[in-house]
Design a protein around this motif. Structure first.
Motif, PDB file in Angstrom:
ATOM      1  N   GLN A 131      77.867  41.343  15.726  1.00 38.89           N
ATOM      2  CA  GLN A 131      77.987  39.921  15.431  1.00 38.89           C
ATOM      3  C   GLN A 131      77.582  39.671  13.988  1.00 38.89           C
ATOM      4  N   ALA A 132      78.572  39.384  13.166  1.00 33.65           N
ATOM      5  CA  ALA A 132      78.319  39.170  11.744  1.00 33.65           C
ATOM      6  C   ALA A 132      78.161  37.691  11.449  1.00 33.65           C
ATOM      7  N   SER A 133      77.369  37.411  10.438  1.00 38.90           N
ATOM      8  CA  SER A 133      77.180  36.039   9.983  1.00 38.90           C
ATOM      9  C   SER A 133      76.937  36.037   8.482  1.00 38.90           C
ATOM     10  N   GLY A 134      77.046  34.850   7.895  1.00 37.01           N
ATOM     11  CA  GLY A 134      76.789  34.738   6.467  1.00 37.01           C
ATOM     12  C   GLY A 134      78.009  34.443   5.635  1.00 37.01           C
ATOM     13  N   ALA A 135      79.115  34.159   6.300  1.00 33.89           N
ATOM     14  CA  ALA A 135      80.346  33.846   5.563  1.00 33.89           C
ATOM     15  C   ALA A 135      80.142  32.634   4.665  1.00 33.89           C
ATOM     16  N   GLY A 136      80.931  32.578   3.603  1.00 38.55           N
ATOM     17  CA  GLY A 136      80.801  31.406   2.781  1.00 38.55           C
ATOM     18  C   GLY A 136      81.629  31.429   1.530  1.00 38.55           C
ATOM     19  N   LEU A 137      81.600  30.291   0.862  1.00 34.42           N
ATOM     20  CA  LEU A 137      82.267  30.102  -0.426  1.00 34.42           C
ATOM     21  C   LEU A 137      81.179  30.008  -1.485  1.00 34.42           C
ATOM     22  N   VAL A 138      81.333  30.799  -2.522  1.00 35.22           N
ATOM     23  CA  VAL A 138      80.318  30.824  -3.574  1.00 35.22           C
ATOM     24  C   VAL A 138      81.016  30.947  -4.923  1.00 35.22           C
ATOM     25  N   GLN A 139      80.394  30.404  -5.946  1.00 32.03           N
ATOM     26  CA  GLN A 139      80.958  30.520  -7.289  1.00 32.03           C
ATOM     27  C   GLN A 139      80.672  31.899  -7.874  1.00 32.03           C
ATOM     28  N   ALA A 140      81.513  32.304  -8.769  1.00 33.58           N
ATOM     29  CA  ALA A 140      81.302  33.578  -9.461  1.00 33.58           C
ATOM     30  C   ALA A 140      79.912  33.598 -10.088  1.00 33.58           C
ATOM     31  N   GLY A 141      79.255  34.739  -9.929  1.00 34.01           N
ATOM     32  CA  GLY A 141      77.892  34.873 -10.420  1.00 34.01           C
ATOM     33  C   GLY A 141      76.839  34.554  -9.381  1.00 34.01           C
ATOM     34  N   GLY A 142      77.276  33.986  -8.276  1.00 34.21           N
ATOM     35  CA  GLY A 142      76.348  33.603  -7.232  1.00 34.21           C
ATOM     36  C   GLY A 142      76.003  34.745  -6.300  1.00 34.21           C
ATOM     37  N   SER A 143      75.239  34.403  -5.267  1.00 38.04           N
ATOM     38  CA  SER A 143      74.763  35.393  -4.304  1.00 38.04           C
ATOM     39  C   SER A 143      75.032  34.929  -2.889  1.00 38.04           C
ATOM     40  N   LEU A 144      75.085  35.897  -2.013  1.00 42.30           N
ATOM     41  CA  LEU A 144      75.308  35.625  -0.593  1.00 42.30           C
ATOM     42  C   LEU A 144      74.735  36.802   0.189  1.00 42.30           C
ATOM     43  N   ARG A 145      74.241  36.527   1.383  1.00 45.35           N
ATOM     44  CA  ARG A 145      73.740  37.612   2.227  1.00 45.35           C
ATOM     45  C   ARG A 145      74.458  37.586   3.570  1.00 45.35           C
ATOM     46  N   LEU A 146      74.972  38.733   3.936  1.00 45.35           N
ATOM     47  CA  LEU A 146      75.610  38.906   5.230  1.00 45.35           C
ATOM     48  C   LEU A 146      74.641  39.619   6.173  1.00 45.35           C
ATOM     49  N   SER A 147      74.752  39.273   7.448  1.00 39.34           N
ATOM     50  CA  SER A 147      73.957  39.928   8.479  1.00 39.34           C
ATOM     51  C   SER A 147      74.882  40.385   9.589  1.00 39.34           C
ATOM     52  N   CYS A 148      74.488  41.437  10.262  1.00 41.94           N
ATOM     53  CA  CYS A 148      75.272  41.926  11.399  1.00 41.94           C
ATOM     54  C   CYS A 148      74.323  42.503  12.433  1.00 41.94           C
ATOM     55  N   ARG A 149      74.348  41.932  13.615  1.00 42.09           N
ATOM     56  CA  ARG A 149      73.473  42.384  14.692  1.00 42.09           C
ATOM     57  C   ARG A 149      74.288  43.084  15.761  1.00 42.09           C
ATOM     58  N   ALA A 150      73.775  44.218  16.183  1.00 41.66           N
ATOM     59  CA  ALA A 150      74.426  44.985  17.239  1.00 41.66           C
ATOM     60  C   ALA A 150      73.813  44.582  18.568  1.00 41.66           C
ATOM     61  N   SER A 151      74.510  43.714  19.267  1.00 41.66           N
ATOM     62  CA  SER A 151      73.982  43.264  20.542  1.00 41.66           C
ATOM     63  C   SER A 151      74.339  44.273  21.629  1.00 41.66           C
ATOM     64  N   ARG A 152      73.455  44.408  22.569  1.00 40.74           N
ATOM     65  CA  ARG A 152      73.641  45.290  23.730  1.00 40.74           C
ATOM     66  C   ARG A 152      73.790  46.756  23.331  1.00 40.74           C
ATOM     67  N   MET A 153      73.269  47.116  22.194  1.00 44.31           N
ATOM     68  CA  MET A 153      73.231  48.524  21.810  1.00 44.31           C
ATOM     69  C   MET A 153      71.800  49.005  21.940  1.00 44.31           C
ATOM     70  N   ILE A 154      71.637  50.166  22.561  1.00 44.61           N
ATOM     71  CA  ILE A 154      70.312  50.731  22.715  1.00 44.61           C
ATOM     72  C   ILE A 154      69.724  50.989  21.336  1.00 44.61           C
ATOM     73  N   LEU A 155      68.442  50.679  21.186  1.00 45.02           N
ATOM     74  CA  LEU A 155      67.798  50.784  19.881  1.00 45.02           C
ATOM     75  C   LEU A 155      67.938  52.184  19.284  1.00 45.02           C
ATOM     76  N   SER A 156      67.732  53.198  20.078  1.00 43.01           N
ATOM     77  CA  SER A 156      67.811  54.564  19.555  1.00 43.01           C
ATOM     78  C   SER A 156      69.228  54.883  19.089  1.00 43.01           C
ATOM     79  N   THR A 157      70.204  54.361  19.776  1.00 44.33           N
ATOM     80  CA  THR A 157      71.598  54.564  19.372  1.00 44.33           C
ATOM     81  C   THR A 157      71.847  53.901  18.030  1.00 44.33           C
TER      82      THR A 157
END
Length: 118
Positions: free
Chosen positions: A4-30
């Motif tokens: 599940q990814a998040s963090g989409a957006g519109l940003v001006q050149a030179g700007g910053s953005l952070r994307l996140s992605c969580r693996a749901s229902r995946m065993i931690l060790s995996t």
């Protein structure tokens, strides 16, 4: 398993953005042992690797993002991040998180759109 990814957006050149992605229902060790990272696909272009934690924990970056993007992870949250700075219009793309487990099972996130205006 869902990425599940998040963090989409519109940003001006030179700007910053952070994307996140969580693996749901995946065993931690995996999650901890998997290859995981980010790809992107710009309009009319092939999907390309942006950054990833490869086997053994080393980090690979595409030459085009070195020094501007940073990949990180929080294994306890089963989440990877992509901090993007000094963004350029050519970074505009749909960004996908991706994992390959040690059993060679591959997962893709749904894609999140990053648009950089000039």
């Amino acid at each position: 398993v869902q990425l599940q990814a998040s963090g989409a957006g519109l940003v001006q050149a030179g700007g910053s953005l952070r994307l996140s992605c969580r693996a749901s229902r995946m065993i931690l060790s995996t999650f901890s042992s998997s290859v995981k990272g980010w790809y992107r696909q710009a309009p009319g272009k092939q999907r390309e690797l942006v950054a990833e934690f490869s086997t053994g924990g080393s980090i690979n970056y595409a030459d085009s993002v070195k020094g501007r993007f940073t990949i990180s992870k929080d294994n306890t949250k089963k989440t990877i991040y992509l901090q993007m700075s000094s963004l350029k219009p050519e970074d505009t793309a749909v960004y996908y998180c991706h994992t390959v487990t040690s059993a060679r099972t591959e997962y893709w996130g749904q894609g999140t759109l990053v648009t950089v205006s000039s």
